[in-house]
Design an enzyme around this catalytic site. Structure first.
Site, PDB file in Angstrom:
ATOM      1  CB  SER A   1       3.546  -2.705   5.526  1.00  0.00           C
ATOM      2  OG  SER A   1       3.175  -1.400   6.552  1.00  0.00           O
TER       3      SER A   1
ATOM      4  CD  GLU B   1      -3.478  11.532  18.479  1.00  0.00           C
ATOM      5  OE1 GLU B   1      -3.008  10.599  17.330  1.00  0.00           O
ATOM      6  OE2 GLU B   1      -3.110  11.165  19.570  1.00  0.00           O
TER       7      GLU B   1
ATOM      8  CB  SER C   1       1.463   7.424   4.661  1.00  0.00           C
ATOM      9  OG  SER C   1       0.928   6.896   4.933  1.00  0.00           O
TER      10      SER C   1
ATOM     11  CB  SER D   1      -3.219   8.596  14.310  1.00  0.00           C
ATOM     12  OG  SER D   1      -3.842   9.911  14.271  1.00  0.00           O
TER      13      SER D   1
ATOM     14  CD  GLU E   1      -4.462   0.497   6.554  1.00  0.00           C
ATOM     15  OE1 GLU E   1      -4.593   1.371   5.891  1.00  0.00           O
ATOM     16  OE2 GLU E   1      -3.589   0.337   6.681  1.00  0.00           O
TER      17      GLU E   1
ATOM     18  CD  GLN F   1      -2.593   1.197   2.544  1.00  0.00           C
ATOM     19  OE1 GLN F   1      -2.194   0.801   3.531  1.00  0.00           O
ATOM     20  NE2 GLN F   1      -3.258   2.054   2.597  1.00  0.00           N
ATOM     21  N   GLY F   2       0.949   1.962  -1.116  1.00  0.00           N
ATOM     22  CA  GLY F   2       1.755   3.531  -0.983  1.00  0.00           C
ATOM     23  C   GLY F   2       0.949   4.307  -1.048  1.00  0.00           C
TER      24      GLY F   2
HETATM   25  C1  LIG Z   1       4.992   0.074  10.945  1.00  0.00           C
HETATM   26  C2  LIG Z   1       3.999   1.101  10.105  1.00  0.00           C
HETATM   27  C3  LIG Z   1       3.209   0.933   9.041  1.00  0.00           C
HETATM   28  C4  LIG Z   1       3.084   1.454   7.884  1.00  0.00           C
HETATM   29  N1  LIG Z   1       3.199   1.023   6.745  1.00  0.00           N
HETATM   30  C5  LIG Z   1       1.787   1.415   5.762  1.00  0.00           C
HETATM   31  C6  LIG Z   1       1.347   1.057   4.560  1.00  0.00           C
HETATM   32  O1  LIG Z   1       1.784   0.035   4.386  1.00  0.00           O
HETATM   33  N2  LIG Z   1       1.081   2.285   3.204  1.00  0.00           N
HETATM   34  C7  LIG Z   1       1.079   3.529   3.508  1.00  0.00           C
HETATM   35  O2  LIG Z   1       0.161   4.285   2.900  1.00  0.00           O
HETATM   36  N3  LIG Z   1       0.958   4.212   5.290  1.00  0.00           N
HETATM   37  C8  LIG Z   1       1.868   3.515   6.128  1.00  0.00           C
HETATM   38  N4  LIG Z   1       2.165   3.414   7.022  1.00  0.00           N
HETATM   39  C9  LIG Z   1       1.990   5.513   7.468  1.00  0.00           C
HETATM   40  C10 LIG Z   1       0.285   5.483   8.781  1.00  0.00           C
HETATM   41  O3  LIG Z   1      -0.410   5.853   7.801  1.00  0.00           O
HETATM   42  C11 LIG Z   1       0.828   7.096   9.032  1.00  0.00           C
HETATM   43  O4  LIG Z   1       2.636   6.798   9.804  1.00  0.00           O
HETATM   44  C12 LIG Z   1       0.213   7.769   9.554  1.00  0.00           C
HETATM   45  O5  LIG Z   1      -1.492   7.671   8.906  1.00  0.00           O
HETATM   46  C13 LIG Z   1      -0.081   9.134  10.730  1.00  0.00           C
HETATM   47  O6  LIG Z   1       1.044   9.648   9.707  1.00  0.00           O
HETATM   48  P1  LIG Z   1       2.072   9.936  10.125  1.00  0.00           P
HETATM   49  O7  LIG Z   1       3.166   9.401  10.323  1.00  0.00           O
HETATM   50  O8  LIG Z   1       2.638  11.237   8.404  1.00  0.00           O
HETATM   51  O9  LIG Z   1       1.830  11.541  11.230  1.00  0.00           O
HETATM   52  P2  LIG Z   1       1.140  12.904  10.900  1.00  0.00           P
HETATM   53  O10 LIG Z   1       0.436  12.813  10.689  1.00  0.00           O
HETATM   54  O11 LIG Z   1       2.323  13.659  11.064  1.00  0.00           O
HETATM   55  O12 LIG Z   1       0.988  13.666  12.861  1.00  0.00           O
HETATM   56  C14 LIG Z   1       1.854  13.242  13.630  1.00  0.00           C
HETATM   57  C15 LIG Z   1       1.087  13.630  14.876  1.00  0.00           C
HETATM   58  O13 LIG Z   1      -0.137  14.826  14.418  1.00  0.00           O
HETATM   59  C16 LIG Z   1      -1.278  13.726  15.097  1.00  0.00           C
HETATM   60  N5  LIG Z   1      -2.478  14.880  13.824  1.00  0.00           N
HETATM   61  C17 LIG Z   1      -2.439  14.890  12.859  1.00  0.00           C
HETATM   62  N6  LIG Z   1      -3.489  15.183  11.906  1.00  0.00           N
HETATM   63  C18 LIG Z   1      -4.561  15.609  13.096  1.00  0.00           C
HETATM   64  C19 LIG Z   1      -5.478  16.284  13.481  1.00  0.00           C
HETATM   65  N7  LIG Z   1      -6.452  16.429  12.500  1.00  0.00           N
HETATM   66  N8  LIG Z   1      -6.322  16.090  14.794  1.00  0.00           N
HETATM   67  C20 LIG Z   1      -5.719  15.750  15.662  1.00  0.00           C
HETATM   68  N9  LIG Z   1      -4.278  14.871  15.695  1.00  0.00           N
HETATM   69  C21 LIG Z   1      -3.678  14.738  14.091  1.00  0.00           C
HETATM   70  C22 LIG Z   1      -1.364  12.340  14.491  1.00  0.00           C
HETATM   71  O14 LIG Z   1      -2.127  11.547  15.780  1.00  0.00           O
HETATM   72  C23 LIG Z   1       0.425  12.073  15.413  1.00  0.00           C
HETATM   73  O15 LIG Z   1      -0.065  11.733  16.825  1.00  0.00           O
HETATM   74  C24 LIG Z   1       2.659   3.165   8.594  1.00  0.00           C
HETATM   75  C25 LIG Z   1       3.207   3.979   9.189  1.00  0.00           C
HETATM   76  C26 LIG Z   1       4.180   2.885  10.576  1.00  0.00           C
HETATM   77  C27 LIG Z   1       4.471   3.201  11.820  1.00  0.00           C
END
Ligand SMILES: Cc1cc2nc3c(=O)[nH]c(=O)nc-3n(C[C@H](O)[C@H](O)[C@H](O)COP(=O)(O)OP(=O)(O)OC[C@H]3O[C@@H](n4cnc5c(N)ncnc54)[C@H](O)[C@@H]3O)c2cc1C
Length: 398
Positions: free
Chosen positions: A161, A384, A129, A382, A245, A126-127
């Site tokens: 992932s 949140e 993020s 997440s 998901e 899944q691409g």
């Molecule tokens: C182990 C792992 C596997 C993953 N696998 C995949 C995958 O296969 N494919 C893929 O596409 N993605 C994948 N992801 C990505 C995952 O979906 C994102 O990490 C996640 O959506 C959070 O985005 P971010 O890391 O950019 O954090 P950010 O979006 O920058 O968030 C940072 C913090 O701010 C908070 N926040 C952000 N916006 C808000 C809001 N509007 N209200 C309140 N709080 C907020 C968040 O909850 C978090 O605590 C994976 C992530 C991990 C850690």
């Protein structure tokens, strides 16, 4: 609502239990029981066994080679597999791209791709993020420009992932210009991971494992026939996929299994000549987690019962509640296990040892799952963000 299983479903549970007992290879069972992550070959082997039995399409309709099971049967099947220490089936295939193609793919795509997705002939990742687009996914920047029968894609994806194993990646790209709302300019593409211009860089997580990656796309040519649905409508398909998901991430059976594991550990260890289980504080914590997992099971039953009455395939926003609670409880259970293990629960890399090198003493492999599980409240959306969804779609708050 009835929470006990009727005779028919009890019989189904027994049938699944016998199947898993008879067909899950012992070496794989042992690896998962000890808390190690499944290797690619473990997932592929188990997925193949389940597919040969005709049960891989757990939530798929019969016309696409699925089981046609009710949500309750699905739940029973997955629970039995987890309790018997089977690895997960390949979720990107089964719960994400498969259902999206069934709902929005062309007939040609369904014919060509679904059987291979179901049988894991092709491994999907899944691409979605990107470095600056996680929670705020609609701000993604990877761009696709139409060139005849192809799109030319440039950009990068992050946290992908298991991309290192993948044959294909489903991804979201920007096709609309700044005149559109961000959500209205996104297209859903399926990319061959062997296409020229794709490179993968591992991201090693805090537990020492290689699970996630950066994927770079540099002038990658993707045939228009690999677009799902219409150009610029990808956001609709992505929302559908993300809801599925969340359901797949909430693994209640795995939680129960890990709590049993922690309890057994506490029974087998002593401190100061007394079994750890004699500690009243520890027993109270185990009982508390036991109750919370039971409460989550009941919530899952409610979501499943509601699904049974809903339009086929309709995602339930209550899946966000399951996702939050399951990920928080997973962290709590694994933290408890590490505390029980004490200093002996220090990391024991590598995370994919050969069968003969598997730790004979499970204590040695406690820290890594605990560390990796820190990400459970982030991936799949997440906590949140799930709370925002619950506020809007479950509680009706604006
Ligand atoms: C182990 C792992 C596997 C993953 N696998 C995949 C995958 O296969 N494919 C893929 O596409 N993605 C994948 N992801 C990505 C995952 O979906 C994102 O990490 C996640 O959506 C959070 O985005 P971010 O890391 O950019 O954090 P950010 O979006 O920058 O968030 C940072 C913090 O701010 C908070 N926040 C952000 N916006 C808000 C809001 N509007 N209200 C309140 N709080 C907020 C968040 O909850 C978090 O605590 C994976 C992530 C991990 C850690």
């Amino acid at each position: 609502m009835k929470l006990e299983l009727d005779d028919e479903h009890q019989r189904f549970r027994q049938q699944v239990r016998r199947f898993v007992d008879d067909s899950l290879p012992p070496a794989i069972r042992r690896r998962i029981a000890l808390g190690y992550p499944a290797r690619r070959e473990d997932t592929a082997t188990w997925h193949g066994i389940v597919a040969a039995r005709g049960w891989a399409g757990v939530g798929w309709p019969v016309e696409h080679g699925g089981t046609g099971w009710s949500p309750l049967r699905r739940m029973i099947f997955l629970e039995e597999c987890m309790l018997a220490h089977a690895p997960d089936l390949q979720g990107f295939n089964l719960y994400m791209i498969g259902p999206v193609l069934m709902a929005y793919g062309s007939e040609e795509q369904q014919k060509r791709l679904l059987p291979r997705i179901l049988n894991l002939d092709d491994w999907w990742c899944q691409g979605f993020s990107e470095p600056n687009a996680g929670s705020d996914l609609a701000s993604l920047r990877t761009a696709a420009v139409r060139d005849g029968d192809h799109y030319v894609v440039n950009g990068s994806k992050l946290w992908t992932s298991l991309a290192q194993h993948a044959d294909f990646m489903f991804t979201l790209v920007r096709t609309g210009g700044p005149e559109r709302k961000p959500q209205d300019g996104i297209t859903f593409l399926m990319v061959d991971m062997k296409a020229p211009g794709i490179s993968i860089r591992p991201v090693i997580t805090i537990d020492g494992s290689h699970h996630v990656n950066e994927v770079f796309l540099d002038d990658v040519r993707v045939p228009v026939s690999m677009r799902v649905g219409e150009e610029n409508r990808g956001w609709t398909y992505a929302k559908y996929l993300l809801s599925n998901e969340r359901m797949a991430v909430a693994k209640v059976g795995r939680l129960r299994d890990r709590l049993d594991f922690a309890r057994e550990l506490a029974r087998s260890l002593s401190y100061g000549g007394r079994p750890l289980m004699e500690d009243a504080g520890l027993r109270r914590r185990i009982a508390q987690l036991e109750m919370e997992i039971r409460a989550l099971e009941l919530t899952q039953h409610r979501v499943v019962a509601a699904q049974a009455g809903a339009a086929a395939g309709a995602p339930d926003p209550a899946s966000s509640i399951l996702k939050i609670r399951a990920s928080e409880l997973l962290q709590a259970v694994l933290e408890l296990a590490v505390e029980i293990g004490g200093p002996e629960a220090l990391p024991a890399w590598p995370s994919h040892p050969a069968d003969e090198d598997l730790a004979s003493d499970a204590i040695r492999y406690l820290a890594e799952p605990y560390l990796f599980a820190r990400s459970a409240t982030i991936y799949g959306g997440s906590s949140e963000i799930q709370k925002n969804i619950i506020a809007k779609n479950v509680l009706g708050l604006k």
